[in-house]
Design a protein around this motif. Structure first.
Motif, PDB file in Angstrom:
ATOM      1  N   SER B   9       0.833  -1.197   0.000  1.00 54.00           N
ATOM      2  CA  SER B   9       0.000   0.000   0.000  1.00 54.00           C
ATOM      3  C   SER B   9       0.874   1.256   0.000  1.00 54.00           C
ATOM      4  O   SER B   9       0.489   2.288  -0.534  1.00 54.00           O
ATOM      5  CB  SER B   9      -0.942   0.016   1.198  1.00 54.00           C
ATOM      6  N   HIS B  10       2.033   1.144   0.611  1.00 51.95           N
ATOM      7  CA  HIS B  10       2.989   2.255   0.641  1.00 51.95           C
ATOM      8  C   HIS B  10       4.379   1.708   0.373  1.00 51.95           C
ATOM      9  O   HIS B  10       4.710   0.603   0.784  1.00 51.95           O
ATOM     10  CB  HIS B  10       3.017   2.949   2.012  1.00 51.95           C
ATOM     11  N   MET B  18      15.474   0.374  -7.680  1.00 51.60           N
ATOM     12  CA  MET B  18      14.391  -0.254  -8.425  1.00 51.60           C
ATOM     13  C   MET B  18      13.212  -0.503  -7.492  1.00 51.60           C
ATOM     14  O   MET B  18      13.397  -0.781  -6.305  1.00 51.60           O
ATOM     15  CB  MET B  18      14.857  -1.589  -9.004  1.00 51.60           C
ATOM     16  N   VAL B  19      12.017  -0.403  -8.056  1.00 47.99           N
ATOM     17  CA  VAL B  19      10.822  -0.741  -7.286  1.00 47.99           C
ATOM     18  C   VAL B  19       9.871  -1.537  -8.166  1.00 47.99           C
ATOM     19  O   VAL B  19       9.800  -1.296  -9.375  1.00 47.99           O
ATOM     20  CB  VAL B  19      10.130   0.528  -6.738  1.00 47.99           C
ATOM     21  N   THR B  20       9.187  -2.484  -7.563  1.00 45.19           N
ATOM     22  CA  THR B  20       8.161  -3.265  -8.260  1.00 45.19           C
ATOM     23  C   THR B  20       6.850  -3.124  -7.510  1.00 45.19           C
ATOM     24  O   THR B  20       6.784  -3.389  -6.308  1.00 45.19           O
ATOM     25  CB  THR B  20       8.544  -4.750  -8.341  1.00 45.19           C
ATOM     26  N   LEU B  21       5.843  -2.675  -8.235  1.00 47.38           N
ATOM     27  CA  LEU B  21       4.505  -2.551  -7.672  1.00 47.38           C
ATOM     28  C   LEU B  21       3.695  -3.730  -8.164  1.00 47.38           C
ATOM     29  O   LEU B  21       3.719  -4.064  -9.360  1.00 47.38           O
ATOM     30  CB  LEU B  21       3.857  -1.234  -8.113  1.00 47.38           C
ATOM     31  N   ASN B  22       2.953  -4.342  -7.246  1.00 46.35           N
ATOM     32  CA  ASN B  22       2.237  -5.563  -7.568  1.00 46.35           C
ATOM     33  C   ASN B  22       0.734  -5.350  -7.573  1.00 46.35           C
ATOM     34  O   ASN B  22       0.184  -4.676  -6.700  1.00 46.35           O
ATOM     35  CB  ASN B  22       2.557  -6.650  -6.539  1.00 46.35           C
ATOM     36  N   CYS B  23       0.094  -5.955  -8.538  1.00 44.68           N
ATOM     37  CA  CYS B  23      -1.350  -5.873  -8.670  1.00 44.68           C
ATOM     38  C   CYS B  23      -1.911  -7.278  -8.803  1.00 44.68           C
ATOM     39  O   CYS B  23      -1.428  -8.069  -9.630  1.00 44.68           O
ATOM     40  CB  CYS B  23      -1.694  -5.049  -9.916  1.00 44.68           C
ATOM     41  N   ALA B  88       4.189   9.264  -6.431  1.00 49.23           N
ATOM     42  CA  ALA B  88       2.778   9.376  -6.812  1.00 49.23           C
ATOM     43  C   ALA B  88       2.050   8.174  -6.224  1.00 49.23           C
ATOM     44  O   ALA B  88       2.663   7.283  -5.637  1.00 49.23           O
ATOM     45  CB  ALA B  88       2.620   9.380  -8.331  1.00 49.23           C
ATOM     46  N   VAL B  89       0.753   8.161  -6.423  1.00 47.44           N
ATOM     47  CA  VAL B  89      -0.020   6.953  -6.150  1.00 47.44           C
ATOM     48  C   VAL B  89      -0.263   6.257  -7.481  1.00 47.44           C
ATOM     49  O   VAL B  89      -0.685   6.889  -8.449  1.00 47.44           O
ATOM     50  CB  VAL B  89      -1.360   7.266  -5.462  1.00 47.44           C
ATOM     51  N   TYR B  90       0.048   4.985  -7.510  1.00 53.11           N
ATOM     52  CA  TYR B  90      -0.121   4.200  -8.733  1.00 53.11           C
ATOM     53  C   TYR B  90      -1.321   3.271  -8.542  1.00 53.11           C
ATOM     54  O   TYR B  90      -1.386   2.484  -7.604  1.00 53.11           O
ATOM     55  CB  TYR B  90       1.147   3.395  -9.031  1.00 53.11           C
ATOM     56  N   THR B 106      -1.054   2.138  -4.738  1.00 55.40           N
ATOM     57  CA  THR B 106       0.206   2.051  -3.980  1.00 55.40           C
ATOM     58  C   THR B 106       0.818   3.441  -3.967  1.00 55.40           C
ATOM     59  O   THR B 106       1.061   4.026  -5.034  1.00 55.40           O
ATOM     60  CB  THR B 106       1.199   1.073  -4.629  1.00 55.40           C
ATOM     61  N   ARG B 107       1.046   3.950  -2.768  1.00 60.52           N
ATOM     62  CA  ARG B 107       1.676   5.272  -2.646  1.00 60.52           C
ATOM     63  C   ARG B 107       3.179   5.097  -2.674  1.00 60.52           C
ATOM     64  O   ARG B 107       3.753   4.480  -1.768  1.00 60.52           O
ATOM     65  CB  ARG B 107       1.239   5.971  -1.358  1.00 60.52           C
ATOM     66  N   LEU B 108       3.794   5.603  -3.726  1.00 55.09           N
ATOM     67  CA  LEU B 108       5.248   5.494  -3.879  1.00 55.09           C
ATOM     68  C   LEU B 108       5.890   6.831  -3.559  1.00 55.09           C
ATOM     69  O   LEU B 108       5.506   7.855  -4.122  1.00 55.09           O
ATOM     70  CB  LEU B 108       5.607   5.082  -5.311  1.00 55.09           C
TER      71      LEU B 108
END
Lengths: 108, 111
Positions: B9-10, B18-23, B88-90, B106-108
């Protein structure tokens, strides 16, 4: 230029009253969705319309593709209706374009 | 209604990492999307994905961005390397046909 023009940008209502939000489109849209973004930032699906009018409780939405606009009517506003409302329109390529949002504040 | 989940979530990360956002999309959905919302601004389309391929991407989908959904698992957005303006929020969304369902975002934060 912007394809989705949303108005008003901000709106303040007293509990129990109502009003309408509007989105105008500068290109032909196939469908429109309306969302409420709550205080936590989450998007809540309100309506999806390819044409015509839908009603859900105190909310009603209309999409007129020929005249390129959509409206969201709120009646008997409650405090929990506060938030930012977005319309999002689809031009037919599975990509949706969001309006700038309407920040709605409901006052007791 | 159908639920789309997003993990984490954050996320706070140093610039350049590097960052990976998961959905986790709705199980029978076929189309997947990422959107970006900078604080106080409107939602902007980044990319949509179908049948293992990017169908369309916007100017915001920089070369440092990539998406994939290996073996029908999470639909991911990877940013490598991150920049300050990526804060941002993705939001992830999925659809079976037309109506898109959104995750909670997700708030990045990139420092």
């Amino acid at each position: 230029g912007d394809q989705v023009e949303q108005s008003p940008s901000a709106l303040s209502l007293h509990e129990g009253t109502g009003s309408a939000l509007r989105c105008n489109f500068t290109t032909t849209m196939r469908a429109v969705q309306w969302f409420q973004q709550n205080s936590r930032g989450s998007l809540i699906n309100l309506f999806y319309l390819a044409s015509g009018t839908k009603e859900n409780g105190r909310l009603k939405s209309t999409f007129n593709s020929k005249e390129s606009y959509s409206t969201l009517h709120i009646r008997d506003a409650q405090l929990e209706d506060s938030g930012t409302y977005f319309c999002a329109a689809e031009a037919g390529n599975e990509k949706i374009t969001f309006g700038a949002g309407t920040k709605l504040t409901i006052k007791p | 209604g159908p639920k789309v989940l997003q993990i984490p979530s954050h996320q706070i990360i140093d610039m350049g990492q590097m960052v990976t956002l998961n959905c986790d999309p709705v199980s029978n959905h076929l189309y997947f999307y990422w959107y970006k919302q900078i604080l106080g601004q409107q939602m902007e389309f980044l990319v949509n994905f179908y049948n293992g391929k990017v169908m369309e991407k916007s100017k915001l989908f920089k070369d440092q961005f990539s998406v994939e959904r290996p073996d029908g698992s999470y639909f991911t957005l990877k940013i490598q390397p991150t920049a300050l303006e990526d804060s941002a929020v993705y939001f992830c969304a999925s659809s079976l046909l037309d109506e898109q369902y959104f995750g909670p975002g997700t708030r990045l934060t990139v420092l």
